[in-house]
Design a protein around this motif. Sequence first.
Motif, PDB file in Angstrom:
ATOM      1  N   ILE A   2     -14.373  22.243 -42.373  1.00 45.71           N
ATOM      2  CA  ILE A   2     -14.900  21.054 -41.707  1.00 45.71           C
ATOM      3  C   ILE A   2     -16.194  20.657 -42.411  1.00 45.71           C
ATOM      4  O   ILE A   2     -17.110  21.474 -42.531  1.00 45.71           O
ATOM      5  CB  ILE A   2     -15.189  21.325 -40.219  1.00 45.71           C
ATOM      6  CG1 ILE A   2     -13.908  21.731 -39.488  1.00 45.71           C
ATOM      7  CG2 ILE A   2     -15.798  20.077 -39.556  1.00 45.71           C
ATOM      8  CD1 ILE A   2     -14.140  22.109 -38.033  1.00 45.71           C
ATOM      9  N   LEU A   3     -16.252  19.436 -42.881  1.00 48.80           N
ATOM     10  CA  LEU A   3     -17.460  18.925 -43.532  1.00 48.80           C
ATOM     11  C   LEU A   3     -18.197  18.039 -42.542  1.00 48.80           C
ATOM     12  O   LEU A   3     -17.659  17.019 -42.088  1.00 48.80           O
ATOM     13  CB  LEU A   3     -17.096  18.134 -44.787  1.00 48.80           C
ATOM     14  CG  LEU A   3     -18.261  17.476 -45.540  1.00 48.80           C
ATOM     15  CD1 LEU A   3     -19.284  18.509 -45.982  1.00 48.80           C
ATOM     16  CD2 LEU A   3     -17.734  16.675 -46.730  1.00 48.80           C
ATOM     17  N   ILE A   4     -19.426  18.417 -42.219  1.00 46.73           N
ATOM     18  CA  ILE A   4     -20.233  17.669 -41.250  1.00 46.73           C
ATOM     19  C   ILE A   4     -21.343  16.952 -42.013  1.00 46.73           C
ATOM     20  O   ILE A   4     -22.216  17.590 -42.601  1.00 46.73           O
ATOM     21  CB  ILE A   4     -20.814  18.598 -40.165  1.00 46.73           C
ATOM     22  CG1 ILE A   4     -19.664  19.296 -39.421  1.00 46.73           C
ATOM     23  CG2 ILE A   4     -21.689  17.816 -39.190  1.00 46.73           C
ATOM     24  CD1 ILE A   4     -20.120  20.298 -38.379  1.00 46.73           C
ATOM     25  N   VAL A   5     -21.305  15.624 -41.975  1.00 41.40           N
ATOM     26  CA  VAL A   5     -22.245  14.815 -42.744  1.00 41.40           C
ATOM     27  C   VAL A   5     -23.216  14.095 -41.814  1.00 41.40           C
ATOM     28  O   VAL A   5     -24.009  13.286 -42.253  1.00 41.40           O
ATOM     29  CB  VAL A   5     -21.465  13.807 -43.625  1.00 41.40           C
ATOM     30  CG1 VAL A   5     -22.398  13.078 -44.604  1.00 41.40           C
ATOM     31  CG2 VAL A   5     -20.373  14.514 -44.408  1.00 41.40           C
ATOM     32  N   ALA A  44     -11.307  18.439 -42.104  1.00 43.57           N
ATOM     33  CA  ALA A  44     -11.839  17.539 -41.082  1.00 43.57           C
ATOM     34  C   ALA A  44     -13.241  17.112 -41.480  1.00 43.57           C
ATOM     35  O   ALA A  44     -13.996  17.876 -42.083  1.00 43.57           O
ATOM     36  CB  ALA A  44     -11.864  18.203 -39.713  1.00 43.57           C
ATOM     37  N   LEU A  45     -13.555  15.857 -41.141  1.00 42.32           N
ATOM     38  CA  LEU A  45     -14.860  15.268 -41.447  1.00 42.32           C
ATOM     39  C   LEU A  45     -15.534  14.829 -40.155  1.00 42.32           C
ATOM     40  O   LEU A  45     -14.873  14.317 -39.243  1.00 42.32           O
ATOM     41  CB  LEU A  45     -14.686  14.021 -42.315  1.00 42.32           C
ATOM     42  CG  LEU A  45     -14.638  14.122 -43.827  1.00 42.32           C
ATOM     43  CD1 LEU A  45     -14.236  12.759 -44.393  1.00 42.32           C
ATOM     44  CD2 LEU A  45     -15.988  14.538 -44.389  1.00 42.32           C
ATOM     45  N   ILE A  46     -16.844  15.005 -40.073  1.00 40.11           N
ATOM     46  CA  ILE A  46     -17.648  14.349 -39.043  1.00 40.11           C
ATOM     47  C   ILE A  46     -18.703  13.546 -39.787  1.00 40.11           C
ATOM     48  O   ILE A  46     -19.552  14.118 -40.491  1.00 40.11           O
ATOM     49  CB  ILE A  46     -18.296  15.361 -38.078  1.00 40.11           C
ATOM     50  CG1 ILE A  46     -17.209  16.143 -37.335  1.00 40.11           C
ATOM     51  CG2 ILE A  46     -19.198  14.641 -37.076  1.00 40.11           C
ATOM     52  CD1 ILE A  46     -17.752  17.189 -36.370  1.00 40.11           C
ATOM     53  N   ILE A  47     -18.648  12.209 -39.645  1.00 38.39           N
ATOM     54  CA  ILE A  47     -19.462  11.344 -40.488  1.00 38.39           C
ATOM     55  C   ILE A  47     -20.184  10.290 -39.661  1.00 38.39           C
ATOM     56  O   ILE A  47     -19.723   9.888 -38.595  1.00 38.39           O
ATOM     57  CB  ILE A  47     -18.592  10.633 -41.548  1.00 38.39           C
ATOM     58  CG1 ILE A  47     -17.437   9.880 -40.868  1.00 38.39           C
ATOM     59  CG2 ILE A  47     -18.079  11.629 -42.575  1.00 38.39           C
ATOM     60  CD1 ILE A  47     -16.654   8.999 -41.796  1.00 38.39           C
TER      61      ILE A  47
END
Length: 305
Positions: A2-5, A44-47
Amino acid sequence: MILIVEPIDPGVMQWLVARHPVRYAPDLARDPRALRQALPQVRALIIPSTVAVDAEALEQAPLLKAVGRLSAGVENLDAEACARAGVEVIRPTDATAQAEAEFVIGALLQMLRRVPVVNAEGLLVGRELGGATVGLIGLTPASEPLARLLEAFGAHVIGYEPTLHANDGAWSTLRVEPVSLRGLMEESDCVAVMLNYFQRYHRLLGERYLAFCKPNQVMVSLGASSLFDEATLADVLGTGRMAAAWFDSMEPQMLEAGRPLHQIDTLQVTPRVASTTRESRVRAAWDVAKRIDTALSLPPVPIGY
């Protein structure tokens, strides 16, 4: 992974880290090239709303299953491209509802008191929300807490939702009287615009409806500025027929010199603050994180199914 930006509540971050590999890299929001390079291993991304996810980005993310956004807006998200790629777009459902309802109440109270009208004695005076007729254009999750707050003030609440029949039970549940859009504009002392934007609603609030607003009406809009015809809005505000309007988002170019709304002093614009509170951010983060966890936990669909 999961990449959290986007900055996220520490408790939510710990919860995700305990369940999935997580990379927290808010600096990537300012570095599109580095972000694209990170996408091949991301599930998964949180952007934030400043980061775009389009067809080109999705081509760089073959493992991507979900894109999360803590804000409710759809800016910079190509929903059709995500659907074609089988990527779920996850936004908060009702996490911001209470915050938006309180913002509308606060905006209406300020405009009613700050922009005086002439009373029967010829005096310039403010007005009260209690006893006013308030029209809701569009029913969203914020409509329920907003209707409750307005009822507590003693306001009469009417509403218009183009996708909901006047006989639908939702109106009685909300204790909101359904009316036509023109009727709402003609009857309302205050208007709250929360209608979700679709292309078919482009400039819906123009001469056909906005021009018939009740004299000295005040309006707060949480909807897209594309819902409005700017020339008509400028006319009703500039002539004083509408006493004041408060937009929580507006396309910047609409306020530029040479445009109809330039230097209209009864128009106030804020930069999308209605939905952003300490409490709503936490609720939104938990909502998005749990739904991402569910999306990543689902077994893959067999090819050809």
